[in-house]
Design a protein around this motif. Structure first.
Motif, short mmCIF file in Angstrom:
data_model
loop_
_atom_site.label_atom_id
_atom_site.label_comp_id
_atom_site.label_asym_id
_atom_site.label_seq_id
_atom_site.Cartn_x
_atom_site.Cartn_y
_atom_site.Cartn_z
N ASP A 69 0.86 -1.18 0.00
CA ASP A 69 0.00 0.00 0.00
C ASP A 69 0.90 1.24 0.00
N PRO A 70 0.72 2.16 -0.95
CA PRO A 70 1.60 3.34 -1.02
C PRO A 70 1.68 4.13 0.28
N ARG A 71 0.64 4.05 1.10
CA ARG A 71 0.64 4.81 2.36
C ARG A 71 1.65 4.26 3.37
N LEU A 72 2.14 3.06 3.14
CA LEU A 72 3.16 2.49 4.02
C LEU A 72 4.57 2.82 3.55
N TRP A 73 4.68 3.59 2.47
CA TRP A 73 5.99 3.91 1.89
C TRP A 73 6.17 5.42 1.81
N SER A 74 7.42 5.84 1.98
CA SER A 74 7.73 7.26 1.85
C SER A 74 7.72 7.64 0.37
N SER A 75 7.88 8.91 0.08
CA SER A 75 7.77 9.38 -1.30
C SER A 75 8.85 8.84 -2.21
N ASP A 76 9.97 8.35 -1.65
CA ASP A 76 11.02 7.79 -2.51
C ASP A 76 10.75 6.34 -2.89
N ARG A 77 9.75 5.71 -2.29
CA ARG A 77 9.33 4.33 -2.56
C ARG A 77 10.41 3.29 -2.22
N LEU A 78 11.43 3.70 -1.54
CA LEU A 78 12.48 2.79 -1.10
C LEU A 78 12.43 2.55 0.40
N HIS A 79 11.91 3.52 1.12
CA HIS A 79 11.88 3.45 2.58
C HIS A 79 10.45 3.53 3.09
N ALA A 80 10.21 2.88 4.20
CA ALA A 80 8.88 2.89 4.78
C ALA A 80 8.53 4.29 5.30
N SER A 81 7.25 4.59 5.30
CA SER A 81 6.74 5.80 5.94
C SER A 81 6.64 5.54 7.45
N PRO A 82 6.32 6.54 8.26
CA PRO A 82 6.11 6.26 9.68
C PRO A 82 5.11 5.12 9.92
N LEU A 83 4.02 5.13 9.16
CA LEU A 83 3.03 4.05 9.30
C LEU A 83 3.64 2.71 8.88
N GLY A 84 4.43 2.73 7.82
CA GLY A 84 5.09 1.51 7.39
C GLY A 84 6.07 0.98 8.42
N HIS A 85 6.85 1.88 9.02
CA HIS A 85 7.78 1.46 10.07
C HIS A 85 7.01 0.86 11.26
N ALA A 86 5.87 1.44 11.58
CA ALA A 86 5.06 0.90 12.68
C ALA A 86 4.59 -0.52 12.35
N ARG A 87 4.22 -0.74 11.09
CA ARG A 87 3.77 -2.07 10.69
C ARG A 87 4.92 -3.08 10.71
N ILE A 88 6.11 -2.66 10.29
CA ILE A 88 7.26 -3.58 10.34
C ILE A 88 7.56 -3.98 11.78
#
Length: 269
Positions: free
Chosen positions: A166-185
């Motif tokens: 889900d794009p919302r789990l990724w930062s704008s560079d698409r290589l690193h997780a967003s804060p929400l993505g990091h929380a999910r990891i």
């Protein structure tokens, strides 16, 4: 030590473990490893945490530069997450990368540490331009599972759930997780380790959202390529890495403040 109390947690890895995408270099990076440490500290207030990760490093560099310091800290819990930087390079050998990962699994578990790792999502589902890498992701994930099984390493299967792309789990560079993505990891690894209070809620999808189509989607891809892909390729052509000259953000075991307590999560920076 499923669900047990851990007192010394050491994280090994690259930019994702360092926390890129969750905070910034000016105000401080948080990231999934910090978030996992915070969860551990809730039930283990005496927890000490070190994060040896350095952005841009390959599995060979992590093996050569982070394993020995990690062993010297004698962790009872360690996470080893690596391989994306290898997959993005022109030359990639899944067996070689997995060999470095397995060597780290073996050394840490032999010393008595509980070890956890992750499998990786298909990056082509995040950006179509990465489609040529899909086979590499599958090959490395298969080898990670096999190596983990041989050494009793817990695996967070982030590759098999739709929500992880889900794009919302990724930062704008698409290589690193967003804060929400990091929380999910962090939640995925906590679940793999059977930590108290963990469950499979990290696998649940986010509410639906409209995504660009047609010309709008094409424009998004062009902007991403100009903003992130171009500079990344430029560094590779010059033989440079985002981690050049950098050191670990938290090289020693230090106590951790639980969010909400004096000092809060800033103590993880």
């Amino acid at each position: 030590m499923p669900g047990g109390e851990y007192l010394r947690y050491v994280a090994l890895g690259d930019s994702q473990t360092e926390g890129l995408g969750d905070g910034d270099d000016a105000t401080g990076l948080r990231g999934w490893a910090d978030r996992l440490a915070e969860q551990l500290a809730v039930t283990s207030p005496a927890l000490q945490y070190a994060n040896l990760a350095v952005r841009g490093q390959t599995s060979a560099q992590i093996h050569a530069g982070q394993l020995e310091p990690a062993l010297a800290l004698r962790p009872d819990l360690a996470t080893v997450v690596s391989g994306v930087n290898d997959m993005l390079r022109r030359r990639f050998d899944a067996d070689e990368v997995a060999g470095h990962l397995e060597a780290m699994f073996a050394a840490l578990t032999a010393q008595g540490a509980r070890v956890a790792t992750v499998t990786f999502p298909d990056v082509a589902r995040i950006t179509p331009l990465a489609r040529p890498i899909s086979a590499r992701v599958t090959a490395l994930n298969d080898r990670i599972r096999a190596a983990a099984a041989r050494h009793g390493v817990a695996v967070a299967e982030t590759s098999v759930h739709d929500v992880v792309t889900d794009p919302r789990l990724w930062s704008s560079d698409r290589l690193h997780a967003s804060p929400l993505g990091h929380a999910r990891i962090a939640a995925a690894i906590a679940h793999a380790l059977q930590l108290p209070g963990s469950d499979d809620s990290w696998t649940h999808p986010l509410p639906p959202v409209r995504t660009p189509t047609g010309l709008g989607a094409a424009a998004v891809e062009v902007r991403w390529a100009a903003t992130f892909l171009g500079p990344w390729l430029g560094r590779r052509l010059r033989g440079r890495s985002s981690g050049d000259g950098r050191t670990a953000k938290r090289p020693e075991l230090l106590p951790l403040s639980v969010p909400g307590s004096p000092g809060g999560p800033a103590a993880t920076r």
